[in-house]
Motif scaffolding. Sequence first.
Motif, PDB file in Angstrom:
ATOM      1  N   ALA A 167      23.357  50.462  44.241  1.00  0.00           N
ATOM      2  CA  ALA A 167      24.505  49.875  44.930  1.00  0.00           C
ATOM      3  C   ALA A 167      25.672  49.672  43.968  1.00  0.00           C
ATOM      4  CB  ALA A 167      24.101  48.541  45.569  1.00  0.00           C
ATOM      5  N   TRP A 168      25.386  49.227  42.738  1.00  0.00           N
ATOM      6  CA  TRP A 168      26.447  49.040  41.729  1.00  0.00           C
ATOM      7  C   TRP A 168      27.143  50.373  41.439  1.00  0.00           C
ATOM      8  CZ3 TRP A 168      27.847  50.868  36.965  1.00  0.00           C
ATOM      9  CH2 TRP A 168      28.766  50.116  36.237  1.00  0.00           C
ATOM     10  N   LEU A 169      26.371  51.435  41.291  1.00  0.00           N
ATOM     11  CA  LEU A 169      26.956  52.746  41.019  1.00  0.00           C
ATOM     12  C   LEU A 169      27.813  53.229  42.190  1.00  0.00           C
ATOM     13  CD1 LEU A 169      23.864  54.480  39.354  1.00  0.00           C
ATOM     14  CD2 LEU A 169      25.996  53.788  38.219  1.00  0.00           C
ATOM     15  N   LEU A 170      27.381  52.950  43.423  1.00  0.00           N
ATOM     16  CA  LEU A 170      28.150  53.348  44.595  1.00  0.00           C
ATOM     17  C   LEU A 170      29.490  52.609  44.643  1.00  0.00           C
ATOM     18  CD1 LEU A 170      28.284  54.967  47.250  1.00  0.00           C
ATOM     19  CD2 LEU A 170      27.173  53.021  48.375  1.00  0.00           C
ATOM     20  N   ILE A 171      29.462  51.317  44.353  1.00  0.00           N
ATOM     21  CA  ILE A 171      30.702  50.532  44.334  1.00  0.00           C
ATOM     22  C   ILE A 171      31.623  51.033  43.220  1.00  0.00           C
ATOM     23  CG2 ILE A 171      31.655  48.225  43.916  1.00  0.00           C
ATOM     24  CD1 ILE A 171      29.054  47.133  45.250  1.00  0.00           C
ATOM     25  N   PHE A 172      31.065  51.302  42.045  1.00  0.00           N
ATOM     26  CA  PHE A 172      31.859  51.826  40.930  1.00  0.00           C
ATOM     27  C   PHE A 172      32.544  53.139  41.321  1.00  0.00           C
ATOM     28  CE2 PHE A 172      32.275  54.457  37.129  1.00  0.00           C
ATOM     29  CZ  PHE A 172      32.968  53.599  36.273  1.00  0.00           C
ATOM     30  N   TRP A 173      31.860  53.949  42.086  1.00  0.00           N
ATOM     31  CA  TRP A 173      32.362  55.272  42.459  1.00  0.00           C
ATOM     32  C   TRP A 173      33.408  55.199  43.569  1.00  0.00           C
ATOM     33  CZ3 TRP A 173      29.327  58.957  46.097  1.00  0.00           C
ATOM     34  CH2 TRP A 173      30.007  60.184  46.203  1.00  0.00           C
ATOM     35  N   LYS A 174      33.159  54.351  44.563  1.00  0.00           N
ATOM     36  CA  LYS A 174      33.948  54.418  45.792  1.00  0.00           C
ATOM     37  C   LYS A 174      35.067  53.381  45.901  1.00  0.00           C
ATOM     38  CE  LYS A 174      32.109  57.849  48.131  1.00  0.00           C
ATOM     39  NZ  LYS A 174      32.935  59.015  48.549  1.00  0.00           N
ATOM     40  N   VAL A 175      34.909  52.216  45.287  1.00  0.00           N
ATOM     41  CA  VAL A 175      35.855  51.123  45.541  1.00  0.00           C
ATOM     42  C   VAL A 175      36.993  51.161  44.533  1.00  0.00           C
ATOM     43  CG1 VAL A 175      36.164  48.621  45.681  1.00  0.00           C
ATOM     44  CG2 VAL A 175      34.075  49.688  46.589  1.00  0.00           C
ATOM     45  N   HIS A 176      38.202  51.414  45.030  1.00  0.00           N
ATOM     46  CA  HIS A 176      39.413  51.405  44.198  1.00  0.00           C
ATOM     47  C   HIS A 176      40.514  50.752  45.012  1.00  0.00           C
ATOM     48  CE1 HIS A 176      37.639  54.050  41.156  1.00  0.00           C
ATOM     49  NE2 HIS A 176      37.104  54.725  42.179  1.00  0.00           N
ATOM     50  N   GLU A 177      40.944  49.571  44.585  1.00  0.00           N
ATOM     51  CA  GLU A 177      41.957  48.832  45.324  1.00  0.00           C
ATOM     52  C   GLU A 177      43.343  49.408  45.076  1.00  0.00           C
ATOM     53  OE1 GLU A 177      41.107  44.338  45.385  1.00  0.00           O
ATOM     54  OE2 GLU A 177      40.174  45.065  43.543  1.00  0.00           O
ATOM     55  N   PRO A 178      44.229  49.264  46.069  1.00  0.00           N
ATOM     56  CA  PRO A 178      45.612  49.704  45.860  1.00  0.00           C
ATOM     57  C   PRO A 178      46.259  48.938  44.714  1.00  0.00           C
ATOM     58  CG  PRO A 178      45.188  49.256  48.183  1.00  0.00           C
ATOM     59  CD  PRO A 178      43.997  48.757  47.430  1.00  0.00           C
ATOM     60  N   ALA A 179      47.124  49.611  43.951  1.00  0.00           N
ATOM     61  CA  ALA A 179      47.823  48.948  42.854  1.00  0.00           C
ATOM     62  C   ALA A 179      48.745  47.870  43.407  1.00  0.00           C
ATOM     63  CB  ALA A 179      48.629  49.971  42.057  1.00  0.00           C
ATOM     64  N   GLN A 180      48.910  46.779  42.643  1.00  0.00           N
ATOM     65  CA  GLN A 180      49.777  45.697  43.065  1.00  0.00           C
ATOM     66  C   GLN A 180      51.238  46.164  43.025  1.00  0.00           C
ATOM     67  OE1 GLN A 180      49.510  42.198  40.658  1.00  0.00           O
ATOM     68  NE2 GLN A 180      50.592  40.911  42.122  1.00  0.00           N
ATOM     69  N   PRO A 181      52.002  45.955  44.102  1.00  0.00           N
ATOM     70  CA  PRO A 181      53.397  46.383  44.109  1.00  0.00           C
ATOM     71  C   PRO A 181      54.208  45.689  43.028  1.00  0.00           C
ATOM     72  CG  PRO A 181      52.666  45.703  46.313  1.00  0.00           C
ATOM     73  CD  PRO A 181      51.592  45.321  45.360  1.00  0.00           C
ATOM     74  N   ALA A 182      55.251  46.359  42.569  1.00  0.00           N
ATOM     75  CA  ALA A 182      56.073  45.795  41.498  1.00  0.00           C
ATOM     76  C   ALA A 182      56.772  44.518  41.927  1.00  0.00           C
ATOM     77  CB  ALA A 182      57.108  46.832  41.061  1.00  0.00           C
ATOM     78  N   HIS A 183      57.051  44.376  43.263  1.00  0.00           N
ATOM     79  CA  HIS A 183      57.778  43.200  43.737  1.00  0.00           C
ATOM     80  C   HIS A 183      56.849  42.031  44.064  1.00  0.00           C
ATOM     81  CE1 HIS A 183      56.334  44.055  47.817  1.00  0.00           C
ATOM     82  NE2 HIS A 183      56.657  45.322  47.594  1.00  0.00           N
ATOM     83  N   ALA A 184      55.546  42.196  43.781  1.00  0.00           N
ATOM     84  CA  ALA A 184      54.596  41.152  44.169  1.00  0.00           C
ATOM     85  C   ALA A 184      54.698  39.907  43.303  1.00  0.00           C
ATOM     86  CB  ALA A 184      53.165  41.696  44.107  1.00  0.00           C
ATOM     87  N   GLY A 185      55.377  39.978  42.181  1.00  0.00           N
ATOM     88  CA  GLY A 185      55.537  38.803  41.339  1.00  0.00           C
ATOM     89  C   GLY A 185      54.439  38.693  40.315  1.00  0.00           C
ATOM     90  N   PRO A 186      54.554  37.711  39.416  1.00  0.00           N
ATOM     91  CA  PRO A 186      53.568  37.567  38.352  1.00  0.00           C
ATOM     92  C   PRO A 186      52.214  37.117  38.888  1.00  0.00           C
ATOM     93  CG  PRO A 186      55.082  35.702  38.366  1.00  0.00           C
ATOM     94  CD  PRO A 186      55.618  36.705  39.348  1.00  0.00           C
ATOM     95  N   ARG A 187      51.182  37.484  38.160  1.00  0.00           N
ATOM     96  CA  ARG A 187      49.823  37.083  38.553  1.00  0.00           C
ATOM     97  C   ARG A 187      49.677  35.568  38.431  1.00  0.00           C
ATOM     98  NH1 ARG A 187      45.014  39.974  35.494  1.00  0.00           N
ATOM     99  NH2 ARG A 187      45.460  41.578  37.044  1.00  0.00           N
ATOM    100  N   GLU A 188      49.001  34.978  39.382  1.00  0.00           N
ATOM    101  CA  GLU A 188      48.772  33.541  39.394  1.00  0.00           C
ATOM    102  C   GLU A 188      47.923  33.134  38.192  1.00  0.00           C
ATOM    103  OE1 GLU A 188      47.489  30.409  42.876  1.00  0.00           O
ATOM    104  OE2 GLU A 188      46.328  32.233  42.652  1.00  0.00           O
ATOM    105  N   SER A 189      48.228  31.963  37.626  1.00  0.00           N
ATOM    106  CA  SER A 189      47.460  31.469  36.482  1.00  0.00           C
ATOM    107  C   SER A 189      46.135  30.885  36.954  1.00  0.00           C
ATOM    108  CB  SER A 189      48.248  30.405  35.732  1.00  0.00           C
ATOM    109  OG  SER A 189      48.363  29.232  36.530  1.00  0.00           O
ATOM    110  N   LEU A 190      45.199  30.719  36.003  1.00  0.00           N
ATOM    111  CA  LEU A 190      43.897  30.142  36.328  1.00  0.00           C
ATOM    112  C   LEU A 190      44.049  28.719  36.860  1.00  0.00           C
ATOM    113  CD1 LEU A 190      40.816  30.279  36.303  1.00  0.00           C
ATOM    114  CD2 LEU A 190      40.866  29.557  33.907  1.00  0.00           C
ATOM    115  N   GLY A 191      44.921  27.925  36.219  1.00  0.00           N
ATOM    116  CA  GLY A 191      45.126  26.555  36.674  1.00  0.00           C
ATOM    117  C   GLY A 191      45.679  26.491  38.083  1.00  0.00           C
TER     118      GLY A 191
END
Length: 391
Positions: A167-191
């Motif tokens: 199952a891990w190998l299948l997810i590694f092979w098939k799952v690729h999320e769309p890239a974050q758009p440039a206008h999406a803003g900075p990534r949220e901090s952990l806090g």
Amino acid sequence: MLLALISGFALSQAFRTITAILATGLQAEFGLSAQALGLFAGAFAFAFGGMQLFMGIGIDLFGIRRTVLTAFPLTVAGSLLSAWAPGYAAVLLGQVLIGVGCAPAFLVCTVFVARYFAPQRFAMVSGVAMGLGGLGMLFTGTPLAWLVQQSSWRMGFVVLAGLALAAWLLIFWKVHEPAQPAHAGPRESLGAAVRGFGALFLLPHTLGIMLLALVTYASFLALRGLWLGPLLIERHGYSLVQSGNVAVAVSLVSLFGPALFGRLDPGPARRRRWIVGCSVLMAGLFGAIALLHSAWMDVGGAIAVGVLSGYIVLQYADVRSAYPAAMTGRAMAVFTMAMFLGVALMQWVTGLAASIAQARGADPYVAVMATIAAMLGGGVLAFRLLPAPRH
């Protein structure tokens, strides 16, 4: 991509329901009491539920793919540790590792559906996903019972380790999320991510939702994943394979429940009344199993619980509509955390109830099923009487 993610969820379903088949082998080899067996079953759920907040933060900060690929190898490690465990402590640690590894398995599916499907399709698509994920429970019925009967409970963990790696190998092979758009803003901090989870608990309707979440899925899993095999073997003299056949039947019908209730979803205006009614009916089924002492009731009631358990998809839809879109991922994580901490709690409490009943010379399965019915009743009261969301 969703089907690849569901493969990991299916493995988590298999791992969380193995105790019903492995129980007699574990008790024979390690001399476990009913309470120790409940602790073993609950260790997975406690680790799984306790990690939901961290997995939710991981999904928000790093994405679905990286989160699940980082965590899931612990499932393989925990399975192999359990397969070669020299004693109870080691196999318990193996359950904890498996629980942590499987922690993102269902959450990534619900977040994926919430992000990439229209809100009005959420209940239907997530219901289908839950049904397909339930295929993992089929392995922990007759196939696992036959494997254990031919070899040992340890071989069950070896086979599951191999399936988890696939199952891990299948997810590694098939799952690729769309890239974050440039206008999406900075990534949220952990806090900021942690504070976002805290904001959920400031909303008045969160408590009622979470208290019912503690007991609904937990009641189904306590039966299917822990007590069904021992109940049929000790109360009615079923063999291990016969009890496995019943487990397969319960698993099969539970595959169709989420999709059925997803299609029947009445919408936000009446959904909460459906949730209350289904929860009351579930409590009644456990009460009947506790009191009637009939093989027909025990088997038929377990199958009915399997069908009815699909209404949990309505709870997910309720969560989806109870919070703004920006809080959806976190709300799903907290709800899933409550569900699986509830599984750990119910499996431990029912194990304790069984041990007390045995010490007093009473039927332990009456105590177990009555405890589940009472916990469901308490959850329904909390959900009904505490504040509801304003849609």
